[in-house]
Design a protein around this motif. Structure first.
Motif, PDB file in Angstrom:
ATOM      1  N   GLN A 260       0.823  -1.208   0.000  1.00  0.00           N
ATOM      2  CA  GLN A 260       0.000   0.000   0.000  1.00  0.00           C
ATOM      3  C   GLN A 260       0.859   1.262   0.000  1.00  0.00           C
ATOM      4  OE1 GLN A 260      -1.954   0.965   3.652  1.00  0.00           O
ATOM      5  NE2 GLN A 260      -3.727   1.901   2.672  1.00  0.00           N
ATOM      6  N   VAL A 261       1.836   1.315   0.899  1.00  0.00           N
ATOM      7  CA  VAL A 261       2.664   2.514   1.033  1.00  0.00           C
ATOM      8  C   VAL A 261       3.562   2.713  -0.196  1.00  0.00           C
ATOM      9  CG1 VAL A 261       4.466   3.635   2.398  1.00  0.00           C
ATOM     10  CG2 VAL A 261       2.608   2.427   3.549  1.00  0.00           C
ATOM     11  N   THR A 262       4.180   1.651  -0.664  1.00  0.00           N
ATOM     12  CA  THR A 262       5.071   1.783  -1.828  1.00  0.00           C
ATOM     13  C   THR A 262       4.287   2.144  -3.094  1.00  0.00           C
ATOM     14  OG1 THR A 262       4.973  -0.629  -2.162  1.00  0.00           O
ATOM     15  CG2 THR A 262       6.841   0.247  -0.922  1.00  0.00           C
ATOM     16  N   SER A 263       3.069   1.616  -3.220  1.00  0.00           N
ATOM     17  CA  SER A 263       2.237   1.953  -4.385  1.00  0.00           C
ATOM     18  C   SER A 263       1.851   3.425  -4.367  1.00  0.00           C
ATOM     19  CB  SER A 263       0.979   1.086  -4.402  1.00  0.00           C
ATOM     20  OG  SER A 263       1.300  -0.281  -4.530  1.00  0.00           O
ATOM     21  N   PHE A 264       1.506   3.919  -3.178  1.00  0.00           N
ATOM     22  CA  PHE A 264       1.157   5.337  -3.051  1.00  0.00           C
ATOM     23  C   PHE A 264       2.365   6.219  -3.362  1.00  0.00           C
ATOM     24  CE2 PHE A 264       0.908   9.182  -0.378  1.00  0.00           C
ATOM     25  CZ  PHE A 264      -0.238   9.758  -0.918  1.00  0.00           C
ATOM     26  N   ALA A 265       3.524   5.842  -2.839  1.00  0.00           N
ATOM     27  CA  ALA A 265       4.739   6.628  -3.080  1.00  0.00           C
ATOM     28  C   ALA A 265       5.119   6.641  -4.550  1.00  0.00           C
ATOM     29  CB  ALA A 265       5.887   6.069  -2.244  1.00  0.00           C
ATOM     30  N   ALA A 266       4.732   5.583  -5.272  1.00  0.00           N
ATOM     31  CA  ALA A 266       5.029   5.500  -6.707  1.00  0.00           C
ATOM     32  C   ALA A 266       4.003   6.240  -7.557  1.00  0.00           C
ATOM     33  CB  ALA A 266       5.100   4.034  -7.128  1.00  0.00           C
ATOM     34  N   TRP A 277       2.952   7.992  10.733  1.00  0.00           N
ATOM     35  CA  TRP A 277       4.040   7.035  10.929  1.00  0.00           C
ATOM     36  C   TRP A 277       4.706   6.601   9.622  1.00  0.00           C
ATOM     37  CZ3 TRP A 277      -0.968   6.154  12.817  1.00  0.00           C
ATOM     38  CH2 TRP A 277      -1.802   5.390  11.997  1.00  0.00           C
ATOM     39  N   ILE A 278       4.067   6.891   8.475  1.00  0.00           N
ATOM     40  CA  ILE A 278       4.703   6.524   7.208  1.00  0.00           C
ATOM     41  C   ILE A 278       5.581   7.648   6.646  1.00  0.00           C
ATOM     42  CG2 ILE A 278       2.745   5.014   6.669  1.00  0.00           C
ATOM     43  CD1 ILE A 278       2.053   6.966   4.378  1.00  0.00           C
ATOM     44  N   GLN A 279       5.748   8.725   7.435  1.00  0.00           N
ATOM     45  CA  GLN A 279       6.537   9.860   6.955  1.00  0.00           C
ATOM     46  C   GLN A 279       7.948   9.452   6.546  1.00  0.00           C
ATOM     47  OE1 GLN A 279       5.886  13.840   6.957  1.00  0.00           O
ATOM     48  NE2 GLN A 279       7.080  12.844   5.373  1.00  0.00           N
ATOM     49  N   LEU A 280       8.632   8.676   7.390  1.00  0.00           N
ATOM     50  CA  LEU A 280      10.005   8.267   7.078  1.00  0.00           C
ATOM     51  C   LEU A 280      10.071   7.439   5.805  1.00  0.00           C
ATOM     52  CD1 LEU A 280      11.343   7.366  10.644  1.00  0.00           C
ATOM     53  CD2 LEU A 280      12.092   9.267   9.203  1.00  0.00           C
ATOM     54  N   PRO A 287      11.356  11.389  -1.908  1.00  0.00           N
ATOM     55  CA  PRO A 287      11.648  12.575  -1.089  1.00  0.00           C
ATOM     56  C   PRO A 287      11.043  13.877  -1.601  1.00  0.00           C
ATOM     57  CG  PRO A 287      13.602  11.816  -2.278  1.00  0.00           C
ATOM     58  CD  PRO A 287      12.572  10.752  -2.438  1.00  0.00           C
ATOM     59  N   ASP A 288      10.712  13.945  -2.885  1.00  0.00           N
ATOM     60  CA  ASP A 288      10.183  15.199  -3.447  1.00  0.00           C
ATOM     61  C   ASP A 288       8.654  15.219  -3.538  1.00  0.00           C
ATOM     62  OD1 ASP A 288      12.810  16.138  -3.850  1.00  0.00           O
ATOM     63  OD2 ASP A 288      12.946  15.066  -5.755  1.00  0.00           O
ATOM     64  N   MET A 289       8.022  14.176  -3.111  1.00  0.00           N
ATOM     65  CA  MET A 289       6.564  14.078  -3.208  1.00  0.00           C
ATOM     66  C   MET A 289       5.894  15.064  -2.244  1.00  0.00           C
ATOM     67  SD  MET A 289       4.341  10.610  -2.701  1.00  0.00           S
ATOM     68  CE  MET A 289       2.576  10.533  -3.005  1.00  0.00           C
ATOM     69  N   GLU A 290       4.805  15.688  -2.700  1.00  0.00           N
ATOM     70  CA  GLU A 290       4.051  16.612  -1.847  1.00  0.00           C
ATOM     71  C   GLU A 290       2.720  15.969  -1.470  1.00  0.00           C
ATOM     72  OE1 GLU A 290       3.647  20.431  -3.597  1.00  0.00           O
ATOM     73  OE2 GLU A 290       5.807  20.800  -3.717  1.00  0.00           O
ATOM     74  N   TYR A 291       2.412  15.982  -0.179  1.00  0.00           N
ATOM     75  CA  TYR A 291       1.210  15.309   0.302  1.00  0.00           C
ATOM     76  C   TYR A 291       0.722  15.971   1.584  1.00  0.00           C
ATOM     77  CZ  TYR A 291       5.368  13.136   2.282  1.00  0.00           C
ATOM     78  OH  TYR A 291       6.611  12.934   2.822  1.00  0.00           O
ATOM     79  N   GLY A 366       8.107  17.290   9.210  1.00  0.00           N
ATOM     80  CA  GLY A 366       7.557  16.905   7.916  1.00  0.00           C
ATOM     81  C   GLY A 366       6.109  17.331   7.757  1.00  0.00           C
ATOM     82  N   PRO A 367       5.569  17.245   6.537  1.00  0.00           N
ATOM     83  CA  PRO A 367       4.226  17.775   6.251  1.00  0.00           C
ATOM     84  C   PRO A 367       3.095  17.040   6.968  1.00  0.00           C
ATOM     85  CG  PRO A 367       5.104  16.576   4.356  1.00  0.00           C
ATOM     86  CD  PRO A 367       6.232  16.728   5.326  1.00  0.00           C
ATOM     87  N   LEU A 368       3.213  15.754   7.188  1.00  0.00           N
ATOM     88  CA  LEU A 368       2.129  15.015   7.838  1.00  0.00           C
ATOM     89  C   LEU A 368       1.970  15.439   9.298  1.00  0.00           C
ATOM     90  CD1 LEU A 368       2.594  11.436   6.348  1.00  0.00           C
ATOM     91  CD2 LEU A 368       1.017  13.239   5.622  1.00  0.00           C
ATOM     92  N   ALA A 369       3.061  15.497  10.013  1.00  0.00           N
ATOM     93  CA  ALA A 369       3.015  15.947  11.406  1.00  0.00           C
ATOM     94  C   ALA A 369       2.574  17.404  11.483  1.00  0.00           C
ATOM     95  CB  ALA A 369       4.379  15.773  12.068  1.00  0.00           C
ATOM     96  N   ALA A 370       3.005  18.207  10.522  1.00  0.00           N
ATOM     97  CA  ALA A 370       2.610  19.617  10.507  1.00  0.00           C
ATOM     98  C   ALA A 370       1.090  19.757  10.371  1.00  0.00           C
ATOM     99  CB  ALA A 370       3.315  20.347   9.368  1.00  0.00           C
ATOM    100  N   ASP A 371       0.489  18.940   9.500  1.00  0.00           N
ATOM    101  CA  ASP A 371      -0.978  18.964   9.349  1.00  0.00           C
ATOM    102  C   ASP A 371      -1.668  18.523  10.642  1.00  0.00           C
ATOM    103  OD1 ASP A 371      -0.814  19.873   6.784  1.00  0.00           O
ATOM    104  OD2 ASP A 371      -1.603  18.065   5.827  1.00  0.00           O
ATOM    105  N   LEU A 372      -1.133  17.480  11.271  1.00  0.00           N
ATOM    106  CA  LEU A 372      -1.729  17.000  12.523  1.00  0.00           C
ATOM    107  C   LEU A 372      -1.659  18.072  13.603  1.00  0.00           C
ATOM    108  CD1 LEU A 372      -0.454  13.317  12.872  1.00  0.00           C
ATOM    109  CD2 LEU A 372      -2.689  14.102  12.110  1.00  0.00           C
ATOM    110  N   LEU A 373      -0.520  18.732  13.703  1.00  0.00           N
ATOM    111  CA  LEU A 373      -0.373  19.778  14.715  1.00  0.00           C
ATOM    112  C   LEU A 373      -1.370  20.911  14.490  1.00  0.00           C
ATOM    113  CD1 LEU A 373       3.527  19.893  15.010  1.00  0.00           C
ATOM    114  CD2 LEU A 373       1.926  19.313  16.841  1.00  0.00           C
TER     115      LEU A 373
END
Length: 432
Positions: A260-266, A277-280, A287-291, A366-373
């Protein structure tokens, strides 16, 4: 003969002096010769596979400062059933010195094995959201790992390609966005429904967390004063599940966590139900993906639906019968009080800290934690609740199996909700 006798006497004298010299060295160094150092080995059973590499690096830093301590990390995560693996370890006698407990009902399960950590220096700094799950009779039994949240993580580039300019916050808006993506030749969802945690813990949590009073509803459900099949929120929740199936990839039950994660990253789909938790992994894979994060709406009440589930995933705990429990407590304290440890938590683990003494840095997290905050700061959150279910993971894994039967068209919606009720009744009866 006289010369031989003199040589023997000289040899004896030299040996005596060497013995005195060695004894003096031992006394001078307080018995700290290399041969006198006592090495303590800490066995840590880690469930957080996403941080395994970074944790190994942090451990090496600790060992360099504490050469008398050796830390062995064993990681079980992703597709591994941590709870079952931990129980197997204890039943076989292979009990780790440090492991993880989720809180609430999980605290009760492991309570007899846990060291009281109430006197540790970091306890006074625990964030409010992280206190209750691991507190019993006024005592604290775990150090919170971090604060996490989940929802639909969306690919900003794919949304832009589909011409979506308004982020969906309601069920109707999410359906409209999914249709727009589909018509643009983009798969809207990549569903990891082969993993029971994604279904039984995270997706199903939305149906409980969106009740008017979630904790009261759960208590009433345990007592038999509420029902699942007749509950409007649960029936609304099925619409969200159906939407992801309608606009998801074929065979979602064959998709595990890593796929699931690798397919999304691709870039193979625009949205994924996952957490920060999938940020890393995303940084490593693309590394250049925006989400960013989207909520998981079950109806069109925009104010109620524009919320994210926020909570503490797990707690570091110490086995109370460990022979090295003092060394274990010292390591945990160092991890959250030393400058090296605090830096790793934010910059390397990409964790939102659960201790007030560690400042979250949105740019470094990172952007995911920033959105959560941002959701936390605006008080737009809903709770994590599966830790309160009767039977805990037995309950959630069984309900996940029922959901998988529904996904594969083996049962109807009505049968799925009825089986949920049966599971709750059975687990509640066992708990009472």
């Amino acid at each position: 003969m006289k010369m031989l006798t003199n040589r023997l006497l000289l040899a004896i004298l030299i040996l005596s002096l060497m013995g005195c010299s060695n004894g003096s060295k031992s006394d001078t160094n307080g018995g700290n010769n290399q041969s006198d150092v006592k090495e303590a080995t800490l066995n840590v059973f880690n469930f957080k596979v996403e941080m395994s590499e970074q944790l190994d690096q942090l451990v090496k830093r600790y060992e360099s400062e504490h050469p008398e301590v050796n830390i062995v990390i064993e990681t079980c995560g992703g597709g591994c059933d941590y709870s079952t693996a931990l129980k197997t370890k204890f039943s076989s006698g292979d009990k780790p010195d440090i492991f993880f407990v989720a809180g609430f009902n999980d605290l009760n399960v492991w309570f007899d094995h846990l060291e009281d950590l109430s006197n540790q220096p970091w306890v006074k700094d625990i964030a409010d959201i992280a206190k209750e799950p691991m507190t019993k009779e006024g005592k604290v039994y775990g150090m919170p790992l971090n604060i996490e949240g989940w929802g639909y993580i969306y690919n900003k580039e794919l949304f832009q390609q589909a011409g979506i300019t308004k982020l969906p916050k309601t069920l109707s808006e999410l359906r409209s966005a999914a249709k727009q993506l589909d018509e643009s030749g983009i798969t809207p969802f990549i569903n990891g429904y082969g993993e029971w945690l994604i279904l039984g813990n995270h997706l199903l949590n939305i149906a409980f967390a969106q009740q008017d009073n979630p904790e009261e509803y759960i208590d009433s459900l345990k007592k038999g004063n509420e029902s699942i099949p007749n509950n409007k929120t649960f029936n609304d929740w099925v619409h969200l599940l159906d939407l992801t199936l309608e606009y998801g990839q074929p065979n979602p039950l064959q998709t595990d966590y890593n796929t699931q994660v690798t397919s999304f990253a691709a870039g193979q789909a625009a949205m994924i139900q996952q957490g920060n938790w999938i940020q890393l992994q995303l940084l490593k894979l693309h590394p250049d993906m925006e989400y960013g994060f989207l909520p998981m709406p079950i109806n069109d009440d925009k104010e109620a639906m524009d919320r994210l589930p926020i909570g503490v995933p797990n707690y570091w705990v110490v086995h109370k019968k460990s022979k090295v429990k003092e060394e274990a407590k010292e390591f945990l304290n160092w991890m959250v009080t030393s400058e090296i440890g605090k830096r790793y938590i934010v910059e390397e683990f990409k964790f939102i800290p659960a201790l007030k003494t560690i400042a979250p840095d949105k740019d470094k997290l990172g952007p995911l934690a920033a959105d959560l905050l941002e959701y936390i700061e605006n008080d737009k959150t809903i709770p994590w609740l599966w830790q309160r279910y009767p039977g805990y993971e037995v309950n959630t894994s069984q309900m996940a199996s029922v959901m998988q039967a529904y996904i594969s068209h083996e049962i109807t919606k009505e049968e799925m909700l009825t089986q949920f009720q049966r599971i709750w009744d059975e687990r509640s009866e066992e708990e009472s």
